[in-house]
Write a protein that holds these residues in place. Structure first.
Motif, PDB file in Angstrom:
ATOM      1  N   ALA A 139     -22.779  42.081  -0.959  1.00 16.90           N
ATOM      2  CA  ALA A 139     -21.990  41.422   0.068  1.00 16.90           C
ATOM      3  C   ALA A 139     -23.105  40.854   0.987  1.00 16.90           C
ATOM      4  N   GLU A 140     -23.928  41.773   1.566  1.00 15.37           N
ATOM      5  CA  GLU A 140     -25.139  41.254   2.389  1.00 15.37           C
ATOM      6  C   GLU A 140     -25.796  40.072   1.355  1.00 15.37           C
ATOM      7  N   ARG A 141     -26.070  40.335   0.150  1.00 21.90           N
ATOM      8  CA  ARG A 141     -26.959  39.319  -0.733  1.00 21.90           C
ATOM      9  C   ARG A 141     -26.288  37.930  -0.527  1.00 21.90           C
ATOM     10  N   LEU A 142     -24.758  38.114  -0.807  1.00 21.28           N
ATOM     11  CA  LEU A 142     -24.118  36.888  -1.098  1.00 21.28           C
ATOM     12  C   LEU A 142     -24.000  36.076   0.431  1.00 21.28           C
ATOM     13  N   SER A 143     -23.687  37.077   1.476  1.00 21.24           N
ATOM     14  CA  SER A 143     -23.710  36.205   2.479  1.00 21.24           C
ATOM     15  C   SER A 143     -24.991  35.966   3.577  1.00 21.24           C
ATOM     16  N   ALA A 144     -26.103  36.258   2.829  1.00 25.94           N
ATOM     17  CA  ALA A 144     -27.464  35.854   3.291  1.00 25.94           C
ATOM     18  C   ALA A 144     -27.534  34.596   4.272  1.00 25.94           C
ATOM     19  N   GLU A 145     -28.724  34.809   5.339  1.00 32.27           N
ATOM     20  CA  GLU A 145     -29.004  33.281   5.678  1.00 32.27           C
ATOM     21  C   GLU A 145     -30.336  33.136   5.243  1.00 32.27           C
ATOM     22  N   PRO A 146     -30.777  31.659   5.251  1.00 33.09           N
ATOM     23  CA  PRO A 146     -31.956  31.360   5.011  1.00 33.09           C
ATOM     24  C   PRO A 146     -33.340  32.498   5.700  1.00 33.09           C
ATOM     25  N   GLY A 147     -34.134  32.687   4.793  1.00 36.87           N
ATOM     26  CA  GLY A 147     -34.747  33.575   5.270  1.00 36.87           C
ATOM     27  C   GLY A 147     -34.797  34.889   4.258  1.00 36.87           C
ATOM     28  N   LYS A 148     -33.472  35.148   3.734  1.00 33.61           N
ATOM     29  CA  LYS A 148     -33.053  36.121   2.921  1.00 33.61           C
ATOM     30  C   LYS A 148     -32.222  35.661   1.566  1.00 33.61           C
ATOM     31  N   MET A 149     -32.467  34.541   1.386  1.00 39.20           N
ATOM     32  CA  MET A 149     -31.445  33.922   0.220  1.00 39.20           C
ATOM     33  C   MET A 149     -32.300  34.367  -1.138  1.00 39.20           C
ATOM     34  N   SER A 150     -31.250  34.241  -2.048  1.00 35.34           N
ATOM     35  CA  SER A 150     -31.401  34.673  -3.589  1.00 35.34           C
ATOM     36  C   SER A 150     -30.814  33.694  -4.311  1.00 35.34           C
ATOM     37  N   ILE A 151     -31.182  33.807  -5.558  1.00 34.50           N
ATOM     38  CA  ILE A 151     -30.450  32.663  -6.647  1.00 34.50           C
ATOM     39  C   ILE A 151     -28.924  32.855  -6.239  1.00 34.50           C
ATOM     40  N   ILE A 152     -28.312  34.056  -6.241  1.00 32.11           N
ATOM     41  CA  ILE A 152     -26.901  34.426  -6.232  1.00 32.11           C
ATOM     42  C   ILE A 152     -26.305  33.865  -4.867  1.00 32.11           C
ATOM     43  N   ALA A 153     -27.064  34.124  -3.926  1.00 33.63           N
ATOM     44  CA  ALA A 153     -26.740  33.485  -2.624  1.00 33.63           C
ATOM     45  C   ALA A 153     -26.594  32.220  -2.733  1.00 33.63           C
ATOM     46  N   VAL A 154     -27.591  31.321  -3.285  1.00 35.93           N
ATOM     47  CA  VAL A 154     -27.741  29.843  -3.246  1.00 35.93           C
ATOM     48  C   VAL A 154     -26.336  29.483  -4.027  1.00 35.93           C
ATOM     49  N   ALA A 155     -26.121  30.039  -5.199  1.00 37.98           N
ATOM     50  CA  ALA A 155     -25.184  29.751  -6.201  1.00 37.98           C
ATOM     51  C   ALA A 155     -23.752  29.825  -5.466  1.00 37.98           C
ATOM     52  N   ALA A 156     -23.446  30.986  -4.870  1.00 38.83           N
ATOM     53  CA  ALA A 156     -22.226  31.213  -4.042  1.00 38.83           C
ATOM     54  C   ALA A 156     -22.056  30.209  -2.888  1.00 38.83           C
ATOM     55  N   GLN A 157     -23.153  30.082  -2.130  1.00 39.85           N
ATOM     56  CA  GLN A 157     -22.896  29.083  -1.003  1.00 39.85           C
ATOM     57  C   GLN A 157     -23.038  27.595  -1.078  1.00 39.85           C
ATOM     58  N   TYR A 158     -23.497  27.478  -2.372  1.00 39.68           N
ATOM     59  CA  TYR A 158     -23.590  26.003  -2.842  1.00 39.68           C
ATOM     60  C   TYR A 158     -21.833  25.666  -2.919  1.00 39.68           C
ATOM     61  N   TYR A 159     -21.231  26.419  -3.602  1.00 43.67           N
ATOM     62  CA  TYR A 159     -19.560  26.170  -3.820  1.00 43.67           C
ATOM     63  C   TYR A 159     -18.914  26.888  -2.546  1.00 43.67           C
ATOM     64  N   ALA A 160     -19.443  27.609  -1.922  1.00 42.40           N
ATOM     65  CA  ALA A 160     -18.258  28.316  -0.805  1.00 42.40           C
ATOM     66  C   ALA A 160     -19.041  28.690   0.701  1.00 42.40           C
ATOM     67  N   HIS A 161     -18.221  28.863   1.473  1.00 44.64           N
ATOM     68  CA  HIS A 161     -18.609  29.450   2.868  1.00 44.64           C
ATOM     69  C   HIS A 161     -18.271  31.138   2.762  1.00 44.64           C
ATOM     70  N   VAL A 162     -19.397  31.741   2.645  1.00 42.03           N
ATOM     71  CA  VAL A 162     -19.271  33.362   2.439  1.00 42.03           C
ATOM     72  C   VAL A 162     -19.263  34.019   3.812  1.00 42.03           C
ATOM     73  N   THR A 163     -18.054  34.800   3.810  1.00 47.15           N
ATOM     74  CA  THR A 163     -17.925  35.494   5.285  1.00 47.15           C
ATOM     75  C   THR A 163     -17.985  37.122   4.953  1.00 47.15           C
ATOM     76  N   TYR A 164     -18.661  37.629   5.791  1.00 43.88           N
ATOM     77  CA  TYR A 164     -18.955  39.149   5.408  1.00 43.88           C
ATOM     78  C   TYR A 164     -17.836  39.843   6.345  1.00 43.88           C
ATOM     79  N   GLY A 165     -16.776  40.549   5.766  1.00 39.50           N
ATOM     80  CA  GLY A 165     -15.477  40.914   6.643  1.00 39.50           C
ATOM     81  C   GLY A 165     -16.029  42.381   7.145  1.00 39.50           C
ATOM     82  N   PHE A 166     -15.880  43.211   6.355  1.00 40.28           N
ATOM     83  CA  PHE A 166     -16.111  44.736   7.064  1.00 40.28           C
ATOM     84  C   PHE A 166     -16.575  45.571   5.915  1.00 40.28           C
TER      85      PHE A 166
END
Ligand code: SAM
Length: 274
Positions: A139-166
C-alpha cells in the motif's frame, strides 16, 4: 469462525473484525447505485456488508470448498452472484456486460496483488474505483510520492489516483499473517485515454529508468536506449528534468513528457535517415 482448513497457497487470511469490514465498505463509498466485483469472498463476511449497501455484488471465488457455503449464505439475497473461478482467467467484460459502470472491492489474496491491479487497470472497461486490502508495504509503495516511486507505483499512478486509507493490524485476520495490511483506493483517471503515445513505450522507458536502482536515470537511459550520456542529458534538459536525478524521483507527468521527448527524437532521427 468454523473449522475451515485455510489454504495458505490461496492467501486465505479471513477478516474477523466487523469494524474493519464496515470501514472498508465506508472507505469504498459504495452506494445503492453501484455494481461491485469482489475478488475472493472467502466465507462471505465482506460480501454480506457489500450486498447491504450496493445494487449488485458479483463475487469471484477460486476455492471450490467455499462455493456451497457461499451459495447457502446468499441464497436469500437477490443481488449477490457467486462465480466459481480464478479472477485472473475470468472474462471481466462478460461479467459486467449488462452494467454501465462497476467498482471493485476486495480483501485480496496477496500472492497475486500485482496481477490483480494490472488486470483491472488495463481492462478495456475499467472500474471506476478499486478498493483493496493489500500488504501494508505494498500500500505504501503504490501510494508513494516522487522520491519513493517504483515501477509498480508509476504503473498504478499512471492509470489511477492512489489513496492510502488506513492500516489494519495482522491480529484482525484468521489465521494471523506475518505482516500488517492496509486498505487503498485506486480511482481511475480518464485523462490518458487520448494520449498520443503507446503506453508500451512509456513502460519500456520506465523499466529502463529503474534498471539499476543505484545509477542515475541518465546512465540507465543511455544503457537502455544505446545512446550517449550527452544525448540523454539533452533530452532530460528539453523536458526540464535535472541530469542527476534517479528514476524514483520522477512524477507521472515527468515520465510522460520524457517518453514523448524520446519518441519525438526517435521519429526525427528516423525521418532524417529516409
Ligand atoms: N474476503 C474474505 C475475507 O475478507 O475474509 C477472504 C479474503 S482471503 C485474503 C482471499 C480469498 O481469495 C480466499 O477466499 C481465496 O480462496 C480467494 N482466492 C485466492 N486466489 C484466488 C483467485 N485467483 N481468484 C479468485 N479468488 C481467489
Amino acid at each position: 469462525m468454523t473449522q475451515f482448513a485455510h489454504k495458505k497457497s490461496l492467501g486465505q487470511n479471513f477478516l474477523k473484525n466487523d469494524a474493519v469490514i464496515a470501514r472498508i465498505v465506508d472507505f469504498s463509498a459504495i452506494t445503492k447505485d453501484d455494481v461491485v466485483i469482489e475478488i475472493g469472498p472467502g466465507q462471505g463476511v465482506l460480501t454480506e456488508v457489500l450486498a447491504q449497501r450496493a445494487k449488485k455484488v458479483i463475487a469471484i471465488e477460486l476455492d471450490d470448498r467455499l462455493i456451497s457455503t457461499l451459495d447457502k449464505r446468499f441464497e436469500n439475497f437477490d443481488n449477490v452472484t457467486i462465480v466459481h473461478g480464478d479472477v485472473l482467467h475470468m472474462n471481466i467484460n462478460e461479467l459486467i456486460a449488462q452494467y454501465d459502470t462497476y467498482k471493485v472491492v476486495a480483501n485480496i489474496p496477496y500472492y497475486i496483488t500485482a496481477p490483480i491491479i494490472r488486470l483491472f487497470l488495463e481492462q478495456e472497461r475499467s472500474p471506476q474505483t478499486v478498493t483493496l486490502m493489500v500488504q501494508k508495504e505494498m500500500a505504501e509503495r503504490l501510494s508513494a510520492e516522487p522520491g519513493k516511486m517504483s515501477i509498480i507505483a508509476v504503473a498504478a499512478q499512471y492509470y489511477a489516483h492512489v489513496t492510502y486509507g488506513f492500516t489494519v493490524p495482522r491480529e484482525d485476520f484468521e489465521p494471523v499473517p506475518a505482516v500488517d495490511s492496509a486498505v487503498i483506493t485506486l480511482t481511475m483517471k480518464n485523462e490518458h485515454a487520448d494520449s498520443n503515445f503507446d503506453t508500451k513505450d512509456l513502460f519500456r522507458i520506465v523499466k529502463m529508468g529503474f534498471s539499476a536502482r543505484r545509477k542515475t536515470l541518465s546512465n540507465n537511459l543511455a544503457n537502455g536506449l544505446h545512446i550517449s550520456k550527452d544525448d540523454v542529458v539533452a533530452i532530460l534538459h528539453a523536458v526540464a528534468i535535472k541530469e542527476n536525478v534517479r528514476a524514483q524521483e520522477l512524477s507521472i507527468a515527468q515520465w510522460i513528457s520524457l517518453t514523448q521527448e524520446i519518441l519525438q527524437k526517435r521519429n526525427c532521427e528516423d525521418e532524417g535517415k529516409k
